[in-house]
Design an enzyme around this catalytic site. Structure first.
Site, short mmCIF file in Angstrom:
data_model
loop_
_atom_site.label_atom_id
_atom_site.label_comp_id
_atom_site.label_asym_id
_atom_site.label_seq_id
_atom_site.Cartn_x
_atom_site.Cartn_y
_atom_site.Cartn_z
N HIS A 4 -13.79 5.77 8.13
CA HIS A 4 -13.80 6.19 6.72
C HIS A 4 -13.66 7.70 6.58
O HIS A 4 -13.19 8.20 5.55
CB HIS A 4 -15.10 5.71 6.08
N ASP A 26 4.97 -4.07 2.43
CA ASP A 26 5.93 -5.10 2.85
C ASP A 26 6.57 -4.65 4.16
O ASP A 26 7.38 -3.73 4.20
CB ASP A 26 6.97 -5.30 1.76
#
Length: 433
Positions: free
Chosen positions: A163, A381
């Site tokens: 993080h 994608d």
């Protein structure tokens, strides 16, 4: 919806390859990368799973090759953490250990696993590779990746990322860039790796004090409840109709507030219900922290594509008695004001404070709401279409997630949190609409 159950876990048998270290395709700069005080406060490792309906035999090879390409631009992810002489974290880019990459296959159909939004920890551990050295400062990877193919032709991409390197927006930008290169496209957004943009000022200019950093004592002995009882994680669906009903309640007193967002209305309900369910004493301070993306607040100095944490957590603070006695419209008004309080001066002052003082805002009576509602994962994608779902594991006990309902085209909100069993039974009644 709850986390995937043990029956699904038994269905999921995974065969994994030995991890391979993926390095940037070309030489990248050495030296070190400055991490801001906000980065230094984000010490957890976030696991996420992107689920795709179709692929082909070369899917892992394409994604692995594209990873080496994208690391040229995001090369700090191939480095390792180190500490400065002042005890602050930094990224050592001289040590190019790379990103561990794993190929895996599952002997079942992806549909057998059910909903993949909130994932049982055992299944998450099979779909996301975690290095045994991840908590060792100078050798633990900042990113790992695992591609798992299923018998139906679908696949998952499991990511574990530190993080301190990214918030949600930065993570999605990285994933989108990775996917673009996999499709043979140029990057539509070049990352800005200069985190000194968020360096504290010299001398510091703290215009607080802030309730955000106030320590909250556990006068209600909530810690004992968390230790004594089983912690139960559940998710609650709020469709458009429920959200509209809730917004009417939150704005019932037109003098306080004539309108509010779905987020504000739902945060009001969740904060009040959690405080009641935990049976906080009337004089117990109850703190609500909300993660706010401040990129748009620093337009003069923060370029598009900032690669790092650009979130701050302003808070509402009051006694549990005040919170429970007031109408929900008053709670919503407080939360709306807190969100609107995030200006450039507020952000800069908070960074100066965090750089100077130790603080622990996440006591057991505190609740941190993290919203994933604006994470547009539909752009990721790799050549086989966008993921139909983005999933993660159960949040820590003091964290509540707001996520999109199901697939990317739905407009409801799913609330995910964990509570001691007795409190969860009460909470689910209090949030029923």
């Amino acid at each position: 919806m709850e986390a995937l159950n043990t029956a699904a876990n038994h269905l999921l048998a995974i065969e994994r390859s030995i991890p391979v270290a993926v390095l940037p395709e070309r030489d990248t700069p050495g030296g070190s990368i400055f991490l801001s005080s906000i980065d230094n406060a984000a010490l957890s490792i976030i696991s996420t799973v992107y689920t795709f309906n179709r692929s082909d035999a070369n899917v892992a090879g394409v994604i692995k090759h594209a990873l080496s390409k994208v690391l040229v631009y995001y090369y700090p992810l191939a480095g390792r953490l180190a500490k400065t002489s002042q005890g602050k974290l930094t990224v050592d880019c001289e040590k190019k250990f790379g990103v561990p990459f794993v190929e895996a296959s599952a002997d079942c159909h992806i549909e057998n696993l059910g909903d993949m939004q909130i994932i049982d920890s055992d299944i998450l551990g099979k779909l996301v590779y975690r290095e045994p050295t991840e908590n060792m400062l100078e050798v633990g990877p900042l990113l790992t990746a695992q591609v798992t193919r299923f018998k139906c032709g679908g696949f998952t991409l499991g990511i574990a990322i530190h993080h301190c390197m990214v918030d949600g927006i930065a993570a999605i930008n990285f994933m989108s860039s990775w996917a673009e290169l996999a499709r043979g496209k140029p990057l539509s957004l070049v990352p800005c790796r200069d985190r000194t943009i968020l360096k504290s000022r010299v001398p510091p200019q703290i215009s607080g004090p802030y309730d955000d950093f106030v320590h909250v004592s556990d006068v209600s002995d909530l810690t004992a409840s968390y230790e004594r009882e089983q912690i139960v994680f559940k998710s609650f669906h709020f469709d458009c109709e429920k959200l509209a009903t809730l917004k009417k309640r939150a704005t019932a007193d037109g003098q306080l507030m004539s309108s509010c967002s779905n987020f504000v209305a739902l945060a009001s309900l969740v904060w009040r219900a959690r405080s009641m369910a935990l049976k906080m004493k009337p004089h117990q301070l109850s703190k609500l922290l909300i993660t706010v993306d401040f990129r748009s607040k620093l337009r003069t100095s923060m370029p598009e594509g900032y690669f790092g944490n650009a979130i701050i957590a302003p808070c509402c603070l009051c006694t549990a008695g005040e919170l429970i006695d007031e109408p929900i419209s008053s709670t919503a008004g407080k939360i709306k004001k807190v969100v609107e309080r995030v200006t450039e001066d507020y952000v800069r002052s908070s960074i100066d404070f965090m750089d100077m003082y130790q603080f622990d805002p996440y006591s057991v009576s505190s609740l941190l709401i993290s919203s994933w509602l604006r994470l547009d994962y539909g752009c990721i994608d790799f050549g086989w279409g966008a993921p139909w779902q983005l999933g993660t594991g159960n949040p820590p006990p003091n964290l509540c997630l707001f996520m999109r309902e199901g697939s990317a085209n739905k407009k409801g909100i799913v609330v995910v949190l964990g509570l001691p069993l007795s409190a969860m039974n009460t909470f689910q009644e209090l949030v029923r609409i």
